[in-house]
Design an enzyme around this catalytic site. Structure first.
Site, PDB file in Angstrom:
ATOM      1  N   TYR A  27     -12.789  -2.087  13.163  1.00  0.00           N
ATOM      2  CA  TYR A  27     -13.319  -0.953  12.419  1.00  0.00           C
ATOM      3  C   TYR A  27     -14.806  -0.698  12.635  1.00  0.00           C
ATOM      4  O   TYR A  27     -15.255   0.437  12.533  1.00  0.00           O
ATOM      5  CB  TYR A  27     -13.084  -1.146  10.909  1.00  0.00           C
ATOM      6  CG  TYR A  27     -11.646  -0.991  10.500  1.00  0.00           C
ATOM      7  CD1 TYR A  27     -11.124   0.257  10.175  1.00  0.00           C
ATOM      8  CD2 TYR A  27     -10.790  -2.091  10.445  1.00  0.00           C
ATOM      9  CE1 TYR A  27      -9.799   0.416   9.802  1.00  0.00           C
ATOM     10  CE2 TYR A  27      -9.467  -1.948  10.079  1.00  0.00           C
ATOM     11  CZ  TYR A  27      -8.972  -0.699   9.758  1.00  0.00           C
ATOM     12  OH  TYR A  27      -7.654  -0.550   9.403  1.00  0.00           O
TER      13      TYR A  27
ATOM     14  N   GLU B   1      -4.930  -1.792  14.415  1.00  0.00           N
ATOM     15  CA  GLU B   1      -5.558  -0.929  13.411  1.00  0.00           C
ATOM     16  C   GLU B   1      -6.904  -0.461  13.936  1.00  0.00           C
ATOM     17  O   GLU B   1      -7.670  -1.244  14.493  1.00  0.00           O
ATOM     18  CB  GLU B   1      -5.779  -1.644  12.067  1.00  0.00           C
ATOM     19  CG  GLU B   1      -4.526  -1.912  11.274  1.00  0.00           C
ATOM     20  CD  GLU B   1      -4.807  -2.560   9.918  1.00  0.00           C
ATOM     21  OE1 GLU B   1      -5.940  -2.397   9.393  1.00  0.00           O
ATOM     22  OE2 GLU B   1      -3.901  -3.231   9.387  1.00  0.00           O
TER      23      GLU B   1
ATOM     24  N   GLN C 140       0.802  -1.216   0.000  1.00  0.00           N
ATOM     25  CA  GLN C 140       0.000   0.000   0.000  1.00  0.00           C
ATOM     26  C   GLN C 140       0.838   1.270   0.000  1.00  0.00           C
ATOM     27  O   GLN C 140       0.334   2.335  -0.347  1.00  0.00           O
ATOM     28  CB  GLN C 140      -0.926   0.012   1.215  1.00  0.00           C
ATOM     29  CG  GLN C 140      -1.983  -1.079   1.189  1.00  0.00           C
ATOM     30  CD  GLN C 140      -2.798  -1.112   2.460  1.00  0.00           C
ATOM     31  OE1 GLN C 140      -2.387  -1.708   3.445  1.00  0.00           O
ATOM     32  NE2 GLN C 140      -3.955  -0.478   2.445  1.00  0.00           N
TER      33      GLN C 140
ATOM     34  N   GLU D 244      -4.139  -9.929   9.480  1.00  0.00           N
ATOM     35  CA  GLU D 244      -5.505 -10.256   9.059  1.00  0.00           C
ATOM     36  C   GLU D 244      -5.580 -11.494   8.163  1.00  0.00           C
ATOM     37  O   GLU D 244      -6.002 -11.397   7.002  1.00  0.00           O
ATOM     38  CB  GLU D 244      -6.140  -9.058   8.348  1.00  0.00           C
ATOM     39  CG  GLU D 244      -6.362  -7.865   9.237  1.00  0.00           C
ATOM     40  CD  GLU D 244      -7.210  -6.775   8.555  1.00  0.00           C
ATOM     41  OE1 GLU D 244      -7.776  -7.044   7.478  1.00  0.00           O
ATOM     42  OE2 GLU D 244      -7.300  -5.668   9.108  1.00  0.00           O
TER      43      GLU D 244
ATOM     44  N   PHE E 265      -7.900   7.048   4.574  1.00  0.00           N
ATOM     45  CA  PHE E 265      -7.900   6.756   6.005  1.00  0.00           C
ATOM     46  C   PHE E 265      -6.794   7.503   6.759  1.00  0.00           C
ATOM     47  O   PHE E 265      -6.676   7.362   7.966  1.00  0.00           O
ATOM     48  CB  PHE E 265      -7.684   5.257   6.239  1.00  0.00           C
ATOM     49  CG  PHE E 265      -8.909   4.398   6.052  1.00  0.00           C
ATOM     50  CD1 PHE E 265      -9.718   4.065   7.128  1.00  0.00           C
ATOM     51  CD2 PHE E 265      -9.246   3.907   4.801  1.00  0.00           C
ATOM     52  CE1 PHE E 265     -10.835   3.259   6.964  1.00  0.00           C
ATOM     53  CE2 PHE E 265     -10.363   3.096   4.621  1.00  0.00           C
ATOM     54  CZ  PHE E 265     -11.159   2.773   5.706  1.00  0.00           C
TER      55      PHE E 265
ATOM     56  N   GLU F 137      -5.985   1.485  -1.100  1.00  0.00           N
ATOM     57  CA  GLU F 137      -6.855   0.708  -0.210  1.00  0.00           C
ATOM     58  C   GLU F 137      -7.468  -0.484  -0.948  1.00  0.00           C
ATOM     59  O   GLU F 137      -8.678  -0.613  -1.111  1.00  0.00           O
ATOM     60  CB  GLU F 137      -7.936   1.598   0.406  1.00  0.00           C
ATOM     61  CG  GLU F 137      -7.431   2.525   1.508  1.00  0.00           C
ATOM     62  CD  GLU F 137      -6.978   1.789   2.768  1.00  0.00           C
ATOM     63  OE1 GLU F 137      -7.312   0.595   2.914  1.00  0.00           O
ATOM     64  OE2 GLU F 137      -6.287   2.414   3.594  1.00  0.00           O
ATOM     65  N   TRP F 138      -6.579  -1.334  -1.442  1.00  0.00           N
ATOM     66  CA  TRP F 138      -6.944  -2.625  -2.009  1.00  0.00           C
ATOM     67  C   TRP F 138      -7.997  -2.497  -3.114  1.00  0.00           C
ATOM     68  O   TRP F 138      -7.775  -1.799  -4.086  1.00  0.00           O
ATOM     69  CB  TRP F 138      -7.354  -3.588  -0.883  1.00  0.00           C
ATOM     70  CG  TRP F 138      -6.334  -3.628   0.205  1.00  0.00           C
ATOM     71  CD1 TRP F 138      -6.460  -3.152   1.482  1.00  0.00           C
ATOM     72  CD2 TRP F 138      -4.978  -4.118   0.111  1.00  0.00           C
ATOM     73  NE1 TRP F 138      -5.288  -3.325   2.193  1.00  0.00           N
ATOM     74  CE2 TRP F 138      -4.363  -3.913   1.380  1.00  0.00           C
ATOM     75  CE3 TRP F 138      -4.222  -4.710  -0.901  1.00  0.00           C
ATOM     76  CZ2 TRP F 138      -3.039  -4.280   1.653  1.00  0.00           C
ATOM     77  CZ3 TRP F 138      -2.912  -5.085  -0.635  1.00  0.00           C
ATOM     78  CH2 TRP F 138      -2.335  -4.865   0.625  1.00  0.00           C
TER      79      TRP F 138
END
Length: 500
Positions: free
Chosen positions: A338, A409, A46, A195, A472, A463-464
């Site tokens: 999140y 995160e 990223q 993750e 963010f 962001e993927w």
């Protein structure tokens, strides 16, 4: 007065108004234990860019993002934030914000270009991370290093299917050992995987993340995959890789390097849609299938009973030796949080179209009777619900023997559709982190062993699947020039973390 100084003065006045009104009064880093670590995070794909520079080999994400239509606007991480060339400037920004720690990952193919020791160790890659680590430490911060953040070497994916094969375990451990040997004299906080849920479920269940595999009835765009089995097989091999790397670290490196090692697990919190037994059961299943999938094995030695009972032979089994190795394979747990959802029980899925997404027999939603559980964020799957973090931490204390936890995160986004002045005014992010930190503080006062909090993310970044749409960061990045601009939240963090 310069522009930077003027903006700083205006923000100081803004903070003063908040404090005078009692909004954030008396809540600072000193509200937390003395050894509590505050930081922010990043990930190699990223951030770094330089995807063909410095001897780096291709990863599955390099390949996936170059397939038209896989990523919004066909964005990719070829350049990303150009962190590879600009890291010294960026580490200085971290220092300006009074951060205690910086969390980043090591790109597997920047160290081992073809994924294997047989292909040789890339000295340029080792030199880059040595320089980054040294600069972080020189600025008075702690490097908090992730060994794997989803960027499987393309060579291993092509050779035997990457994490679909148990062959990956040895290759991963070889890579981890290079990291321990080259950087472990200075790195004292390691996480093996970031993750694994997201990597397994999104890469092999939904097919929307690299390597993009799923059943045809889930998505016609995948082409190949099995959403009913592959996510569980990949996760199983991640567990074995994690445990083997931890075993190596503990026996060969930890006694002299004196570091700690763990895994980063993501989860949501869940609330029953109504007060029925069925929906309370849906809450537990939802937790088991995202959080327990990874927490239960490393704490208790096997998958949750709900998964074992409902999935049958689709869920791999640990041998007694593997179970013993996996159990207790952590010094700390990283928790990414999140959002919170309502969970509602639903009937079993069609047996001819099984997939990870339906296996928990729960429908999760942020709405009940048309009202959101909390303010809906720019990315509509996220709902701002700070109490959920406290409840998650308390649940972890109860179910998993009160492990040492770092919130690795936590963050909120906005869209990439505003003017620069608008983008820098992110009061919603200040409120988000302040409230979540207050609930972390509540959890600590209730005996949860939380040792740190990392914002996601340091800078706006790739962001993927959403490309560069979601922002963010505490730092705004101009996508045309890559110039960095500090948002108001970065000044709030700076003041919050100021030492007296």
């Amino acid at each position: 007065m310069g522009i930077r100084m003027g903006r700083r003065l205006l923000f100081t006045l803004f903070l003063g108004a908040l404090f005078c009104n009692g909004v954030y009064a008396k809540f600072t880093r000193y509200s937390f234990p003395k050894d509590f670590i505050f930081g922010t995070g990043s990930a190699a794909y990223q951030y770094e860019g330089a995807y063909k520079e410095g001897g780096k080999g291709p990863s599955v994400w390099d390949n996936f993002t170059h397939i038209p239509g896989k990523i919004l606007n066909n964005d990719n991480g070829d350049v990303a934030n150009d962190f590879y060339h600009r890291y010294k400037e960026d580490v200085s920004l971290l220092k300006d914000m009074n951060m205690d720690a910086f969390r980043f990952s090591i790109a597997w193919t920047r160290i081992l270009p073809n994924g294997s020791l047989s292909g040789g160790i890339n000295k340029e890659g080792v030199a880059f991370y040595n320089s980054l680590i040294n600069d972080v430490i020189a600025k008075g911060m702690i490097p908090f290093v992730t060994i794997f953040h989803w960027d499987t070497p393309l060579a291993l994916e092509s050779k035997y299917g990457g994490f679909l094969s148990e062959d990956i375990v040895k290759e991963y451990v070889d890579f981890a050992e290079v990291c321990f040997r080259e950087f472990g004299d200075r790195v004292k906080y390691w996480t093996t995987f970031n993750e694994p849920f997201t990597y397994s479920a999104y890469g092999y269940g939904k097919g929307v993340f690299a390597p993009g595999r799923c059943s045809s009835y889930v998505s016609k765009s995948c082409g190949v995959g099995d959403s009913s089995r592959e996510p569980y097989l990949v996760a199983h091999h991640i567990h074995l890789s994690h445990a083997a790397a931890v075993q190596l670290y503990r026996t060969k490196y930890q006694p002299t390097q004196k570091g700690q090692i763990g895994m980063v697990v993501v989860t949501h919190w869940f609330v029953p849609y109504d007060n029925s037994d069925a929906d309370r059961g849906a809450v537990q299943r939802s937790l088991d299938f995202i959080y327990g999938w990874f927490m239960d094995p490393i704490v208790h030695g096997d998958y949750p009973g709900t998964m074992r009972g409902w999935l049958g032979n689709r869920l791999p089994e640990f041998t007694p030796e593997q179970s013993a190795m996996v159990k207790g394979s952590y010094d700390f747990i990283g928790v990414n949080y999140y959002t919170t959802y309502y969970a509602k029980s639903i009937p079993p899925p069609n047996s001819n179209e099984l997939s990870y997404d339906l296996d928990n027999r729960a429908n999760t939603t942020g709405f009940r009777n048309g009202k959101p559980i909390g303010p809906q964020e720019f990315t509509p799957i996220f709902f701002n619900y700070p109490p959920g973090l406290r409840e998650l931490l308390l649940y972890t204390k109860r179910r998993y023997n009160n492990p040492t936890i770092y919130v690795t995160e936590n963050g909120i986004d906005e869209g990439n559709n505003s003017t620069l002045p608008e983008a820098l005014k992110d009061g919603h992010r200040i409120e988000f982190h302040s409230k979540h930190l207050q609930f972390v503080n509540h959890a600590i006062k209730n005996g949860v062993n939380v040792k740190g909090y990392f914002t996601w993310t340091f800078m706006d970044c790739f962001e993927w699947g959403d490309g560069y749409l979601d922002r963010f960061g505490l730092i705004y990045v101009d996508r045309k020039t890559l110039k960095r601009y500090r948002k108001e939240s970065s000044y709030w963090i700076e003041d919050f973390l100021k030492r007296h």
